[in-house]
Design a protein around this motif. Structure first.
Motif, PDB file in Angstrom:
ATOM      1  N   ALA A 167      25.404   9.410 -52.097  1.00  0.00           N
ATOM      2  CA  ALA A 167      27.255   9.384 -52.631  1.00  0.00           C
ATOM      3  C   ALA A 167      27.396  10.891 -52.031  1.00  0.00           C
ATOM      4  CB  ALA A 167      26.854   9.740 -53.889  1.00  0.00           C
ATOM      5  N   GLN A 168      27.374  11.459 -52.037  1.00  0.00           N
ATOM      6  CA  GLN A 168      27.986  12.938 -52.026  1.00  0.00           C
ATOM      7  C   GLN A 168      28.744  12.448 -50.128  1.00  0.00           C
ATOM      8  OE1 GLN A 168      28.216  15.607 -53.271  1.00  0.00           O
ATOM      9  NE2 GLN A 168      29.807  15.922 -51.795  1.00  0.00           N
ATOM     10  N   GLN A 169      27.790  11.506 -49.296  1.00  0.00           N
ATOM     11  CA  GLN A 169      28.706  11.517 -48.443  1.00  0.00           C
ATOM     12  C   GLN A 169      29.945  10.968 -47.941  1.00  0.00           C
ATOM     13  OE1 GLN A 169      25.033   9.721 -46.134  1.00  0.00           O
ATOM     14  NE2 GLN A 169      24.888  11.697 -45.121  1.00  0.00           N
ATOM     15  N   ASN A 178      32.471  12.556 -49.664  1.00  0.00           N
ATOM     16  CA  ASN A 178      32.786  14.003 -48.356  1.00  0.00           C
ATOM     17  C   ASN A 178      33.531  12.555 -47.433  1.00  0.00           C
ATOM     18  OD1 ASN A 178      31.312  16.095 -48.893  1.00  0.00           O
ATOM     19  ND2 ASN A 178      30.000  15.449 -47.816  1.00  0.00           N
ATOM     20  N   GLN A 179      33.389  11.321 -47.310  1.00  0.00           N
ATOM     21  CA  GLN A 179      34.402  10.625 -46.710  1.00  0.00           C
ATOM     22  C   GLN A 179      35.700  10.690 -47.320  1.00  0.00           C
ATOM     23  OE1 GLN A 179      31.755   7.246 -45.796  1.00  0.00           O
ATOM     24  NE2 GLN A 179      31.232   8.262 -44.899  1.00  0.00           N
ATOM     25  N   PHE A 180      36.145  10.064 -48.591  1.00  0.00           N
ATOM     26  CA  PHE A 180      37.396  10.221 -49.116  1.00  0.00           C
ATOM     27  C   PHE A 180      37.867  11.831 -49.265  1.00  0.00           C
ATOM     28  CE2 PHE A 180      39.114  10.382 -52.695  1.00  0.00           C
ATOM     29  CZ  PHE A 180      39.668   8.902 -53.211  1.00  0.00           C
ATOM     30  N   LEU A 181      37.026  12.370 -49.406  1.00  0.00           N
ATOM     31  CA  LEU A 181      38.124  14.130 -48.977  1.00  0.00           C
ATOM     32  C   LEU A 181      38.575  14.071 -47.998  1.00  0.00           C
ATOM     33  CD1 LEU A 181      38.587  16.833 -50.298  1.00  0.00           C
ATOM     34  CD2 LEU A 181      37.046  17.597 -49.301  1.00  0.00           C
ATOM     35  N   ALA A 182      37.764  13.603 -46.479  1.00  0.00           N
ATOM     36  CA  ALA A 182      38.549  13.553 -45.379  1.00  0.00           C
ATOM     37  C   ALA A 182      39.583  13.255 -45.418  1.00  0.00           C
ATOM     38  CB  ALA A 182      37.545  13.735 -44.070  1.00  0.00           C
ATOM     39  N   ALA A 183      39.303  11.847 -46.045  1.00  0.00           N
ATOM     40  CA  ALA A 183      40.918  10.588 -45.526  1.00  0.00           C
ATOM     41  C   ALA A 183      41.557  10.898 -46.654  1.00  0.00           C
ATOM     42  CB  ALA A 183      39.982   9.485 -45.749  1.00  0.00           C
ATOM     43  N   SER A 184      41.631  11.632 -48.114  1.00  0.00           N
ATOM     44  CA  SER A 184      42.494  11.645 -48.545  1.00  0.00           C
ATOM     45  C   SER A 184      43.439  13.017 -49.006  1.00  0.00           C
ATOM     46  CB  SER A 184      42.005  10.615 -49.937  1.00  0.00           C
ATOM     47  OG  SER A 184      40.920  11.656 -50.606  1.00  0.00           O
ATOM     48  N   GLY A 185      42.081  14.478 -48.779  1.00  0.00           N
ATOM     49  CA  GLY A 185      42.767  15.004 -49.077  1.00  0.00           C
ATOM     50  C   GLY A 185      42.187  15.207 -50.579  1.00  0.00           C
ATOM     51  N   LYS A 186      41.727  14.510 -51.165  1.00  0.00           N
ATOM     52  CA  LYS A 186      41.490  14.659 -52.808  1.00  0.00           C
ATOM     53  C   LYS A 186      39.915  14.271 -52.898  1.00  0.00           C
ATOM     54  CE  LYS A 186      46.048  12.090 -53.730  1.00  0.00           C
ATOM     55  NZ  LYS A 186      45.940  13.787 -54.800  1.00  0.00           N
ATOM     56  N   LYS A 214      28.867  12.561 -58.882  1.00  0.00           N
ATOM     57  CA  LYS A 214      29.008  11.654 -59.997  1.00  0.00           C
ATOM     58  C   LYS A 214      30.062  10.542 -60.159  1.00  0.00           C
ATOM     59  CE  LYS A 214      26.012  15.097 -62.585  1.00  0.00           C
ATOM     60  NZ  LYS A 214      26.262  16.004 -63.674  1.00  0.00           N
ATOM     61  N   THR A 215      30.525  10.862 -59.449  1.00  0.00           N
ATOM     62  CA  THR A 215      32.146  10.070 -59.966  1.00  0.00           C
ATOM     63  C   THR A 215      31.915   8.562 -58.833  1.00  0.00           C
ATOM     64  OG1 THR A 215      34.241  11.726 -60.596  1.00  0.00           O
ATOM     65  CG2 THR A 215      35.024   9.860 -59.198  1.00  0.00           C
ATOM     66  N   VAL A 216      31.205   8.848 -57.653  1.00  0.00           N
ATOM     67  CA  VAL A 216      31.403   8.256 -56.750  1.00  0.00           C
ATOM     68  C   VAL A 216      29.239   7.573 -57.290  1.00  0.00           C
ATOM     69  CG1 VAL A 216      29.919   7.461 -54.472  1.00  0.00           C
ATOM     70  CG2 VAL A 216      31.775   9.824 -54.366  1.00  0.00           C
ATOM     71  N   ALA A 217      29.149   7.953 -58.001  1.00  0.00           N
ATOM     72  CA  ALA A 217      27.874   7.040 -58.244  1.00  0.00           C
ATOM     73  C   ALA A 217      27.960   6.023 -59.402  1.00  0.00           C
ATOM     74  CB  ALA A 217      26.660   7.872 -58.785  1.00  0.00           C
ATOM     75  N   ARG A 218      29.447   6.759 -61.020  1.00  0.00           N
ATOM     76  CA  ARG A 218      30.265   5.806 -61.590  1.00  0.00           C
ATOM     77  C   ARG A 218      30.450   4.274 -60.779  1.00  0.00           C
ATOM     78  NH1 ARG A 218      31.094  10.930 -63.832  1.00  0.00           N
ATOM     79  NH2 ARG A 218      33.435  10.488 -63.533  1.00  0.00           N
ATOM     80  N   ARG A 219      31.226   5.286 -59.498  1.00  0.00           N
ATOM     81  CA  ARG A 219      32.545   3.934 -58.982  1.00  0.00           C
ATOM     82  C   ARG A 219      31.716   3.077 -58.797  1.00  0.00           C
ATOM     83  NH1 ARG A 219      35.585   6.372 -62.217  1.00  0.00           N
ATOM     84  NH2 ARG A 219      37.541   6.832 -61.493  1.00  0.00           N
ATOM     85  N   LEU A 220      30.526   3.009 -58.026  1.00  0.00           N
ATOM     86  CA  LEU A 220      29.270   2.318 -57.462  1.00  0.00           C
ATOM     87  C   LEU A 220      28.689   1.303 -58.222  1.00  0.00           C
ATOM     88  CD1 LEU A 220      27.711   4.309 -54.399  1.00  0.00           C
ATOM     89  CD2 LEU A 220      29.669   2.922 -54.364  1.00  0.00           C
TER      90      LEU A 220
END
Length: 268
Positions: A57-59, A62-70, A75-81
């Motif tokens: 989930a942390q990776q 990190n990918q989302f941050l690199a792609a969007s800058g956000k 925990k948010t990733v885990a909820r989305r999954l």
């Protein structure tokens, strides 16, 4: 319009374009395309996890941050999954199968495809398995609150390398079983040629699993070699006859499933 350039959005959802849902609305009399950010964020996260099932989930965050800058939290990733139907589970452990192994398994199953339950009822399925004092503890899961992993009530201590383990052998068939520790010393027994790397085709593997669970679930688990042997012998004799019959009768379905999967791993 949403803040951020179209370039950053394209990078963020690269490869997901056919799955994006665009909502049209009228703002100040002009037509603009408004992105449902939360839905697209969830879609991006789920697709990222599906592309690489071993990504944490942390990776993904990190990918989302690199792609969007956000920045988003783990925990948010885990909820989305979870919202996308993906949950963290231990992967099923299977022996590696080469193309030759799959071909041999497929050929073997085709040779036995016409066997009925009555045919399989004449077969004695045998195998050996190792049990240790820490046997089956890896299968025990607990429910706990977030952030409480290291509380005493949530910890199970064990040696990484068990000090005691024993190898046992047994056989099962319809309406019967051998004694534990028996030896296949009878003469004139016709043996079936078994394909290599195919424990999933042998129904006794399911019995070993049940035996391990029974021993691990005893009120007073074994603490030394003698009590481990006694516990295994007692629980072996207690295994329900219906369990043994059911796994043997599953051979017809196992063979069919292996053929359907072209000699691949079956779900047994």
């Amino acid at each position: 319009m949403l803040p951020g350039s179209s370039t950053s959005l394209t990078a963020l959802f690269h490869g997901c374009g056919s799955h994006l849902k665009l909502l049209e609305c009228v703002v100040d009399g002009t037509r603009e395309v408004v992105l449902d950010v939360r839905r697209l964020q969830k879609r991006y996260i789920v697709l990222s996890a599906k592309r690489n099932r071993r990504t944490t989930a942390q990776q993904v965050a990190n990918q989302f941050l690199a792609a969007s800058g956000k920045k988003i939290s783990r925990k948010t990733v885990a909820r989305r999954l979870r919202g996308g139907g993906l949950y963290a589970r231990r992967p099923v452990v299977c022996v590696p199968l080469t193309r030759q192994h799959r071909t041999a398994r497929l050929q073997w199953c085709r040779e036995h495809h016409n066997w009925t339950e009555q045919d399989w009822a004449r077969v004695l399925f045998s195998d050996e398995s190792k049990f240790s004092l820490s046997s089956d503890c890896r299968r025990q899961l607990i429910w706990r609150e977030s952030g409480t992993a290291y509380r005493p009530e949530n910890i199970q201590e064990k040696d990484r390398y068990p000090t005691c383990s024993i190898m046992v052998w047994a056989g099962i068939r319809i309406n019967g079983r051998t004694r534990l520790h028996d030896c296949l010393d009878s003469k004139g027994i016709q043996r079936i040629v078994w394909p290599a790397r195919s424990p999933d085709l042998n129904p006794i593997e399911n019995v070993w699993d049940a035996l391990g669970r029974q021993v691990a679930g005893q009120n007073y688990p074994p603490t030394n070699k003698n009590t481990l042997i006694r516990a295994l012998t007692e629980e072996w004799d207690k295994l329900p006859k219906q369990l043994l019959d059911n796994v043997v009768q599953s051979m017809v379905r196992r063979v069919e499933c292996c053929i359907t999967l072209h000699g691949g791993h079956i779900t047994y």
